[in-house]
Design a protein around this motif. Structure first.
Motif, mmCIF file in Angstrom:
data_model
loop_
_atom_site.group_PDB
_atom_site.id
_atom_site.type_symbol
_atom_site.label_atom_id
_atom_site.label_comp_id
_atom_site.label_asym_id
_atom_site.label_seq_id
_atom_site.Cartn_x
_atom_site.Cartn_y
_atom_site.Cartn_z
ATOM 1 N N LEU A 20 0.933 -1.118 0.079
ATOM 2 C CA LEU A 20 0.007 -0.028 -0.036
ATOM 3 C C LEU A 20 0.725 1.328 -0.038
ATOM 4 C CD1 LEU A 20 -2.855 -0.971 2.404
ATOM 5 C CD2 LEU A 20 -3.211 -0.415 0.076
ATOM 6 N N ILE A 21 1.954 1.385 0.816
ATOM 7 C CA ILE A 21 2.796 2.332 0.774
ATOM 8 C C ILE A 21 3.325 2.725 -0.432
ATOM 9 C CG2 ILE A 21 5.150 3.333 1.668
ATOM 10 C CD1 ILE A 21 4.601 2.020 4.206
ATOM 11 N N ASN A 22 3.718 1.708 -1.246
ATOM 12 C CA ASN A 22 4.194 1.753 -2.490
ATOM 13 C C ASN A 22 3.355 1.861 -3.822
ATOM 14 O OD1 ASN A 22 7.475 2.018 -1.998
ATOM 15 N ND2 ASN A 22 6.507 0.145 -0.848
ATOM 16 N N ASP A 24 -0.117 2.673 -6.145
ATOM 17 C CA ASP A 24 -0.526 3.940 -7.029
ATOM 18 C C ASP A 24 -1.498 4.758 -6.049
ATOM 19 O OD1 ASP A 24 -1.552 5.312 -9.601
ATOM 20 O OD2 ASP A 24 -3.617 4.563 -8.756
ATOM 21 N N GLU A 25 -1.319 6.104 -6.265
ATOM 22 C CA GLU A 25 -2.048 6.958 -5.305
ATOM 23 C C GLU A 25 -3.629 6.729 -5.374
ATOM 24 O OE1 GLU A 25 -2.519 11.483 -6.186
ATOM 25 O OE2 GLU A 25 -0.759 11.522 -4.607
ATOM 26 N N ARG A 26 -4.138 6.740 -6.365
ATOM 27 C CA ARG A 26 -5.622 6.486 -6.504
ATOM 28 C C ARG A 26 -6.133 5.055 -5.752
ATOM 29 N NH1 ARG A 26 -8.520 10.290 -9.079
ATOM 30 N NH2 ARG A 26 -7.177 11.651 -10.338
ATOM 31 N N PHE A 27 -5.492 4.222 -6.079
ATOM 32 C CA PHE A 27 -5.679 2.722 -5.254
ATOM 33 C C PHE A 27 -5.492 2.987 -3.925
ATOM 34 C CE2 PHE A 27 -4.377 -1.264 -3.221
ATOM 35 C CZ PHE A 27 -5.348 -1.821 -4.022
ATOM 36 N N LYS A 28 -4.420 3.653 -3.217
ATOM 37 C CA LYS A 28 -4.291 3.919 -1.929
ATOM 38 C C LYS A 28 -5.492 4.701 -1.371
ATOM 39 C CE LYS A 28 -0.133 4.981 -0.736
ATOM 40 N NZ LYS A 28 1.203 6.025 -0.671
ATOM 41 N N LEU A 29 -5.772 5.795 -2.151
ATOM 42 C CA LEU A 29 -7.083 6.623 -1.621
ATOM 43 C C LEU A 29 -8.362 5.727 -1.513
ATOM 44 C CD1 LEU A 29 -6.304 9.798 -3.594
ATOM 45 C CD2 LEU A 29 -6.691 9.606 -1.159
ATOM 46 N N GLY A 30 -8.484 4.839 -2.411
ATOM 47 C CA GLY A 30 -9.633 4.050 -2.477
ATOM 48 C C GLY A 30 -9.692 2.902 -1.364
ATOM 49 N N PHE A 31 -8.653 2.367 -1.175
ATOM 50 C CA PHE A 31 -8.469 1.209 -0.070
ATOM 51 C C PHE A 31 -8.484 1.832 1.313
ATOM 52 C CE2 PHE A 31 -6.071 -1.445 2.519
ATOM 53 C CZ PHE A 31 -6.635 -2.720 2.465
ATOM 54 N N ILE A 32 -7.819 2.992 1.426
ATOM 55 C CA ILE A 32 -7.755 3.586 2.875
ATOM 56 C C ILE A 32 -9.155 4.204 3.164
ATOM 57 C CG2 ILE A 32 -6.999 5.443 4.355
ATOM 58 C CD1 ILE A 32 -4.335 5.156 2.825
ATOM 59 N N GLY A 33 -9.821 4.503 1.892
ATOM 60 C CA GLY A 33 -11.249 5.179 1.889
ATOM 61 C C GLY A 33 -12.120 4.095 2.419
ATOM 62 N N ILE A 34 -12.028 2.908 2.108
ATOM 63 C CA ILE A 34 -12.792 1.717 2.676
ATOM 64 C C ILE A 34 -12.657 1.348 4.057
ATOM 65 C CG2 ILE A 34 -13.309 -0.842 2.486
ATOM 66 C CD1 ILE A 34 -12.722 -0.438 -0.713
ATOM 67 N N ILE A 35 -11.303 1.392 4.431
ATOM 68 C CA ILE A 35 -11.030 0.999 5.869
ATOM 69 C C ILE A 35 -11.672 2.153 6.605
ATOM 70 C CG2 ILE A 35 -9.105 1.065 7.470
ATOM 71 C CD1 ILE A 35 -7.396 -0.136 5.073
ATOM 72 N N VAL A 36 -11.493 3.512 6.361
ATOM 73 C CA VAL A 36 -11.971 4.458 7.110
ATOM 74 C C VAL A 36 -13.456 4.555 7.251
ATOM 75 C CG1 VAL A 36 -12.164 7.092 7.357
ATOM 76 C CG2 VAL A 36 -9.886 5.953 6.540
ATOM 77 N N LEU A 150 -0.443 5.729 9.069
ATOM 78 C CA LEU A 150 0.158 4.442 9.338
ATOM 79 C C LEU A 150 0.532 3.981 7.898
ATOM 80 C CD1 LEU A 150 0.262 1.783 10.836
ATOM 81 C CD2 LEU A 150 -2.199 1.234 10.000
ATOM 82 N N PHE A 151 0.061 4.421 6.718
ATOM 83 C CA PHE A 151 0.427 3.814 5.315
ATOM 84 C C PHE A 151 1.263 4.955 4.890
ATOM 85 C CE2 PHE A 151 -3.451 1.254 5.835
ATOM 86 C CZ PHE A 151 -2.723 0.190 5.911
ATOM 87 N N ARG A 152 1.817 6.024 5.600
ATOM 88 C CA ARG A 152 2.923 7.044 5.265
ATOM 89 C C ARG A 152 2.569 7.640 4.239
ATOM 90 N NH1 ARG A 152 8.217 3.038 5.402
ATOM 91 N NH2 ARG A 152 7.823 2.175 7.606
ATOM 92 N N ALA A 153 1.214 8.067 4.137
ATOM 93 C CA ALA A 153 0.598 8.849 2.994
ATOM 94 C C ALA A 153 1.148 10.321 3.140
ATOM 95 C CB ALA A 153 -1.087 8.818 2.916
ATOM 96 N N ASN A 154 1.283 10.986 1.992
ATOM 97 C CA ASN A 154 1.501 12.528 1.915
ATOM 98 C C ASN A 154 0.489 13.189 2.206
ATOM 99 O OD1 ASN A 154 -0.129 12.872 -0.226
ATOM 100 N ND2 ASN A 154 1.603 12.119 -1.697
ATOM 101 N N GLU A 155 0.773 14.624 2.509
ATOM 102 C CA GLU A 155 -0.222 15.618 3.202
ATOM 103 C C GLU A 155 -1.630 15.568 2.273
ATOM 104 O OE1 GLU A 155 -0.495 20.563 3.504
ATOM 105 O OE2 GLU A 155 1.443 19.367 3.519
ATOM 106 N N LYS A 156 -1.553 15.582 0.861
ATOM 107 C CA LYS A 156 -2.939 15.587 0.238
ATOM 108 C C LYS A 156 -3.652 14.434 0.538
ATOM 109 C CE LYS A 156 -0.816 14.302 -4.209
ATOM 110 N NZ LYS A 156 -0.433 14.992 -5.682
#
Length: 579
Positions: A20-22, A24-36, A150-156
């Motif tokens: 997840l850390i490495n 794609d940005e949109r995949f990361k956003l979607g996956f974290i969105g589900i968890i949240v 936790l997944f070392r996401a950037n500011e945006k």
């Protein structure tokens, strides 16, 4: 064998995190969105279930003395818990979330994920007049922020995911995914961009589905089909005026009650006790003002509330007072639910007044005016007309009333904005300079540190040297001004400008007899690296200067020029427009 299996699970967990850390940005956003969305929804359902349990438990108490003291006990417990146990005391939390997203890159401390939830559970269960929505939004935003970290996401990504937690919270508690999305974009983030919208939509829909799975797909304020006529639409304009009046009254009462209680009750425990007793006395005679008040709203919409016009007006005023005291005395909660109670009561009050004045006029039933009033007061209080309109549509399935809902939402918001430019959430943030929306001057300047602008390549001079000794420095320097500092202390004494001495440099007699201190300017406007860029910009405008000296503890540190600031401003603007 068990240790081996456990070790394999840990390795898989690390691999998932690394992926997840490495990713794609949109995949990361979607996956974290589900968890949240899942976690925020569970928090919302947990709080509503807890409130339901305690409402049933305390609802069986009939002793008037206990009824009076219950809110005071609740406020005392809330203050002790948040102030002395969890150490997360102050406010209902939503301004802190907006501040975090605005200026802190979406970083929210983890304890906010549970502190406000526990505080509001106690405050509202014991009879305090507040809503659970703001604490749930804070919890959802804190969950989102910490999952992103936790997944070392950037500011945006942190900002987007913190906002998704807020959206999931609203969507879950009201079974209203569209309202959750709109509330977050309109009130929390303040900007509609794809990178923010993606996780917010995913989290909002996920949160709604989890809530429906646990609570069922319920319409919170059901009503019979409404057929809106021309008279209803015409009267909506006047209802907007009434909603605007009570919205302004609510905003100002909440703000001033907090100031009043802080002024006269320095001890927070005494403040909580006094505030709780006042609420207890009010709710003993008018029980409709305690708690979040959703049952009362449902009674109005279904026609089960049958009291008179003046009694409804009394409920409106006392609900405003009770909510203001609850929050001002240290209670944990928000203004969302009280706005709906005040709004439904306002709509009913307006309907009864029209019925009394014009008994023959063909208008709809009270339910329509109650729903429209809810949208109006919520829109006015939050300065969020889209949130007010779509929330009421979703929680009441009121698509048949969309025209008056839209009309009153936008009119009320526009009228309130003339008297209160900032919403109940934004006022203190704006006052402190802590609210900067994306791509605004304030936001761009807030992202630049004054230390990044500090220029130290100026040649300093001393007050006791002759102008003839200054000439070699002028020849070597690219600047036309020179800071004058004390030899021993290093304190800034003034500035020498080339334009002021150019008439002397061709006269050998003058340059060998005039000291620097005789021609230096001492009436300087100085700045500090602790100043905000907004304040520094204002000083540039006030002095019509292109550069200002930086002084800290009277010591000269360097210089900040307008040209350097504009150059960094342009670069930061480019970065933000790429989001």
């Amino acid at each position: 064998m068990n240790k081996f299996k456990f070790g394999k699970k840990i390795k898989k967990g690390f691999r998932l995190k690394h992926f997840l850390i490495n990713s794609d940005e949109r995949f990361k956003l979607g996956f974290i969105g589900i968890i949240v969305g899942v976690t925020s929804s569970l928090a919302a359902v947990g709080l509503t279930k807890g409130l339901g349990f305690f409402h049933h438990f305390f609802g069986q108490i009939e002793n008037p003395l206990i009824t009076i003291f219950l809110p005071a006990i609740g406020l005392l417990l809330t203050v002790i818990l948040l102030k002395y146990v969890i150490n997360d005391f102050g406010g209902h939390g939503l301004p802190e979330v907006i501040h975090s997203i605005s200026l802190k890159g979406g970083i929210i401390k983890f304890r906010s994920a549970y502190s406000k939830l526990l505080g509001s559970l106690i405050t509202i269960s014991f009879g305090g007049s507040a809503g659970p929505e703001a604490p749930i939004v804070v919890s959802g935003a804190a969950i989102g922020s910490n999952v992103a970290r936790l997944f070392r996401a950037n500011e945006k990504i942190r900002i987007a995911v913190a906002g998704s937690g807020a959206a999931a919270a609203i969507a879950s508690i009201f079974n209203a995914p569209i309202a959750g999305i709109i509330f977050t974009m309109e009130v929390i983030i303040g900007e509609w961009t794809p990178i923010f919208l993606l996780p917010i939509v995913i989290a909002s829909v996920t949160g709604t589905e989890i809530s429906r799975l646990l609570n069922g797909n319920q319409i919170q304020f059901s009503h019979e089909l409404i057929k809106v006529n021309v008279n209803d639409i015409f009267l909506s304009v006047f209802l907007a005026l009434v909603c605007a009046f009570f919205s302004i009254l609510f905003i100002r009462t909440v703000r001033n009650s907090s100031k009043f209680m802080d002024k006269y009750f320095k001890n927070i425990l005494i403040k909580a006790l006094v505030g709780g007793l006042i609420i207890g006395l009010i709710s003993l005679n008018i029980p409709y003002v305690k708690g979040e008040g959703y049952k009362f709203v449902q009674d109005i919409i279904t026609g089960h509330f049958t009291n008179g016009l003046l009694f409804v007006l009394l409920i409106i005023v006392l609900k405003i007072v009770a909510t203001s005291i609850t929050l001002g005395a240290g209670g944990s909660g928000g203004v969302f639910a009280p706005s709906l109670v005040i709004g439904s009561s306002t709509g009913l009050f307006f309907y009864m007044a029209i019925r009394s004045l014009f008994p023959e006029l063909a208008i709809n039933e009270a339910a329509l005016y109650a729903l429209v009033g809810m949208a109006g007061v919520l829109s006015g209080t939050l300065n969020a007309p889209l949130t007010g309109m779509f929330l009421i549509i979703e929680i009441s399935n009121g698509y048949d009333a969309i025209l008056p809902l839209m009309l009153v939402s936008f009119l009320t918001s526009a009228i309130v904005k003339q008297f209160e430019p900032h919403s109940i959430y934004h006022y203190e943030l704006v006052k402190k300079g802590h609210l900067h929306r994306p791509r605004t001057d304030g936001k761009i300047l807030a992202e630049i540190s004054p230390r990044e602008l500090l220029e130290k390549d100026l040649s300093i001079v001393y007050p006791d040297i002759l102008l003839s000794d200054l000439i070699p420095k002028i020849k070597k320097s690219n600047r036309n001004y020179f800071p004058v500092v004390d030899r021993e202390s290093g304190n800034l004494l003034g500035m020498v400008y080339f334009n002021d001495i150019k008439d002397f440099i061709f006269d050998n007699t003058l340059i060998n007899s005039i000291l620097v201190e005789e021609v230096m300017h001492t009436d300087l406007t100085t700045i500090s690296t602790s100043d905000s860029l907004t304040d520094i910009q204002k000083k540039f405008e006030q002095t019509n200067s292109w550069s200002l000296p930086v002084v800290e503890n009277q010591k000269y540190k360097g210089l900040i020029s307008k040209a350097t600031m504009l150059d960094l401003y342009r670069k930061e603007l480019k970065v933000q427009t790429e989001i």
